[in-house]
Design an enzyme around this catalytic site. Sequence first.
Site: not given
Ligand code: DAT
Ligand code: MG
Length: 194
Positions: A53, A93, A156, A159, A170
């Site tokens: 990212k 997303y 974080n 991805h 994806e």
């Molecule tokens: P992952 O990236 O572990 O698959 P996800 O698909 O649930 O997690 O979410 C995609 C991204 O969105 C994640 O990497 C960071 C952001 N995100 C998720 N939950 C969040 C939150 N509570 N606050 C801020 N950003 C968040």
């Molecule tokens: Mg995800």
Amino acid sequence: MLLQRVLFLPLVTQWNRHATQNLIPRFPAVRLTGFRSNSSLPGAKEQTLIAVKPDGVQRRLVGQIIRRFEQKGFKLVGLKMLQVSEELLSQHYCQLTRKPFYPSLVKYMTSGPVVVMVWEGQDVVQSSRLMVGPTNPAAAPAGTVRGDFSLHVSRNVVHASDSLEGAQREIQLWFQGKDLVKWDCWDQTLTCEE
Ligand code: DAT
Ligand code: MG
């Protein structure tokens, strides 16, 4: 010494054959013998999408992240750097667009370039989720990418697709079929049992 020759000579010979084939592409491809393909294994041809990212790119973590996947034994079959559009991000997303954090996620993900990759190998989808760690870096164990390089869920670093179906969706979103490279890793029989 004899043992060394027995063990390593076939490997070196094999490597030379591949190296020669790659270096002189104008020669007709020769079917190589003695190099077993493990493609019949369930999960062996699995592919997943990994993206560094914008925070990971800005912090010059691309090399370290690639290194982890190479070290594990996965095969890189697609790689590109790009500035993501909001349109592509909303498809990527699509399950999160109604979340309260979505606007800030878009701002973060479009704040700079990302490096997107397709990695291939045995159980690569599940393994790479483990290597990347949980979504919230505060809960990510040391040794995972998020555990080692990040502090907060909003930054974080990386991805990773979360399922085989998700990975297929994806990959098609980010890459055209022609951009994925089919190639044989000369050491694939050393990293996976047939
Ligand atoms: P992952 O990236 O572990 O698959 P996800 O698909 O649930 O997690 O979410 C995609 C991204 O969105 C994640 O990497 C960071 C952001 N995100 C998720 N939950 C969040 C939150 N509570 N606050 C801020 N950003 C968040
Ligand atoms: Mg995800």
